[in-house]
Structure formats: C-alpha cells, structure tokens
Write an enzyme that holds these catalytic residues in place. Structure first.
Site, mmCIF file in Angstrom:
data_model
loop_
_atom_site.group_PDB
_atom_site.id
_atom_site.type_symbol
_atom_site.label_atom_id
_atom_site.label_comp_id
_atom_site.label_asym_id
_atom_site.label_seq_id
_atom_site.Cartn_x
_atom_site.Cartn_y
_atom_site.Cartn_z
ATOM 1 N N VAL A 14 -12.119 1.371 4.065
ATOM 2 C CA VAL A 14 -12.308 2.623 3.334
ATOM 3 C C VAL A 14 -12.355 3.714 4.395
ATOM 4 O O VAL A 14 -13.252 3.739 5.238
ATOM 5 C CB VAL A 14 -13.611 2.633 2.518
ATOM 6 N N TYR A 109 9.510 5.781 -9.734
ATOM 7 C CA TYR A 109 9.325 4.335 -9.820
ATOM 8 C C TYR A 109 9.708 3.886 -11.223
ATOM 9 O O TYR A 109 9.495 4.608 -12.205
ATOM 10 C CB TYR A 109 7.859 3.992 -9.549
ATOM 11 N N GLY A 116 1.081 2.284 -5.853
ATOM 12 C CA GLY A 116 -0.248 2.429 -5.293
ATOM 13 C C GLY A 116 -0.571 3.894 -5.049
ATOM 14 O O GLY A 116 0.279 4.666 -4.576
ATOM 15 N N ALA A 117 -1.791 4.286 -5.374
ATOM 16 C CA ALA A 117 -2.187 5.681 -5.169
ATOM 17 C C ALA A 117 -2.024 6.096 -3.718
ATOM 18 O O ALA A 117 -1.659 7.235 -3.427
ATOM 19 C CB ALA A 117 -3.633 5.876 -5.615
ATOM 20 N N ASP A 118 -2.257 5.162 -2.787
ATOM 21 C CA ASP A 118 -2.124 5.498 -1.374
ATOM 22 C C ASP A 118 -0.693 5.876 -1.018
ATOM 23 O O ASP A 118 -0.453 6.860 -0.293
ATOM 24 C CB ASP A 118 -2.606 4.337 -0.494
ATOM 25 N N ASP A 139 4.048 3.609 6.804
ATOM 26 C CA ASP A 139 2.583 3.525 6.865
ATOM 27 C C ASP A 139 2.182 2.153 7.394
ATOM 28 O O ASP A 139 2.409 1.134 6.745
ATOM 29 C CB ASP A 139 1.993 3.767 5.478
#
Length: 272
Positions: A14, A109, A116-118, A139
């Site tokens: 996190v 998409y 994924g939110a990331d 990433d």
C-alpha cells in the site's frame, strides 16, 4: 496546511502519498499489504496513516480529503473505516477512483469494469503529464504492465511477470540459489551486459537485462500494433524498478516513479 492523503492499494504494497494544493506531491511511503485473507483492522491501518502524518508534521485535522485506487477489494471497507475514525470531518469520507471520482479518459477495454484501478489511474496520469499522442506506460509493480494510450483513450495493454515475483519464483523453486540483489554491479563489474561468473551475478544480469530487453521488444511491437513508428510512441516507466530498468533500456523515454500518485492527485483536483 491543507493536505490530501493518496493511497495506492496494491497486491504487494500500500503506497501512501501526501499532497498539498498548489504544491503537488510532497512525500510517499510504502507499507506491505496484509497477507491474503487477513486485511488487518481499521485501527491498525488508521494508526499507520496517523503515524505517517506525524512524521511529516501534518495534523489529522489538516487532512481535507483521502483518495484511493485499490485492486484489493477486501481492504476497501477497512481503509474507509480507518479514514472515518482517525481523519473524519463533517461530510468527509474516503473516495475511490474511478468509482467515486470518474477519470477524464475514455476506457476502451472490452469490459471496462475489469481494468484495474491502478492501471487506469496510471494511464490517466500519463495522459495528463505528457503531450505525446501515443503513450506506452510500463509499470514495474507486482506484475509488469504495459498500458497503451492514444489521444484521450485508454486502449488496454499487456500483463507480464513482475521483476520481484520472477526473482521470488526462482528463489523459492530452487534450493541452492543464492540471495538475489537485483542491483546491477552488486556482484560484478559495472556497466553493460556481461557474462555472469557467479550464480548471483548471472541471476542479476539475467533478470535486469532480461526485463530491459522485454521492454524494448514489446515497446517496438506495440508501437507497430498502434500504427506508429517506435520513436513516435513515448514510453514512460513507473514503479519500484523503473529507474533501474530504464538505465539499461534505451526504449524508455521517461521515468516517473510516482505516476499513479500524480494521477490520483490530478483526479482529486479535477473533482474539487
């Protein structure tokens, strides 16, 4: 001074950032995500966030908003309760992106809710920070992801093994492998690729240069798929190993280690 808490809730860590209006991202911290099935308690996470604020000299009353991107759904209610108890102000609650704060990027998409939110926040941050028409965002997180952005649209991308997960798979699956440092030159000469003369050196060289070559090859292929020359696709690297891999990979044009945090802060600003 007013402060916004930003949380990137990932499968491994996190990441917590503190940002201030008019100044941007001030500092970031990384805490391990709780093991699967044990997400921790609201008090535990609340005290952790409170301690980070104290280290930074931020009074809890100065935290005007808390914004998160999460790919670990069981942690969301725990963190929301922590925010309410330790930072609660009238009308304040933790907001999640993109559910509570929509992003100004078109999601192409096939099933938009599966992104994924990331990945979506990182793509949004890259689009906001870079004027190039075609972007490839690499990433280096738990997985290594390639995300494609053209114009104002997120197109999708690729998900590949992560650097650390690959190293751990080797270490746990083989009894006699030495500790892997993932530091270039830690067990041998500095500079470019060379033949490893110890197992540790061979592993470090193979992993670091292997991932650099993967980025070079996939960036070239993705550019062709997107209909542009390789040099016309701007490659941005982010995540924990971005700087290390970028030093070995000419295909990477720019390193923004905190790109997701930048995207979260920009999303928060757009929703004010």
């Amino acid at each position: 001074m007013d402060t916004v808490l930003l949380l990137d809730v990932g499968n491994t860590n996190v990441k917590i950032g503190l940002a201030r209006p008019g100044q941007g991202l001030a500092s970031t911290y990384a805490l391990p995500t709780a093991p699967a099935g044990n997400v921790g308690t609201a008090d535990d996470w609340g005290l952790k966030l409170l301690n980070i604020c104290r280290v930074e000299g931020v009074d809890p009353g100065e935290v005007t908003d808390i914004v998160a991107a999460s790919v670990v759904p069981p942690m969301n209610p725990v963190l929301a309760r922590a925010a309410a108890r330790f930072f609660g102000q009238p009308g304040q609650r933790m907001r999640f992106v993109p559910d509570d704060i929509p992003l100004a990027i078109e999601n192409r998409y096939a099933r938009p809710q599966e992104v994924g939110a990331d990945r979506l926040v990182t793509a949004y941050g890259a689009r906001a920070c870079c004027p190039a028409h075609t972007l490839l965002v690499v990433d280096f997180g738990t997985a290594t992801t390639f995300d494609c952005v053209q114009g104002g649209a997120y197109l999708g991308g690729l998900i590949c093994p992560g650097v650390l997960s690959s190293a751990r798979a080797l270490a746990t699956g083989t009894a006699k492998l030495p500790h892997i440092t993932l530091e270039l030159g830690a067990d041998g000469p500095q500079g470019g690729l060379h033949i490893g003369r110890s197992t540790a050196e061979s592993l470090n060289q193979g992993l670091l240069f292997g991932f650099a070559a993967m980025v070079e090859g996939l960036a070239c292929r993705l550019a062709a798929t997107l209909g542009v020359a390789p040099g016309d696709a701007h490659v941005i690297a982010t995540g924990g190993f971005a700087k290390s891999i970028a030093a070995l990979c000419p295909a990477i044009d720019e390193v923004r280690e905190d790109l997701l945090m930048e995207g979260l802060f920009l999303a928060w600003k757009s929703a004010r």
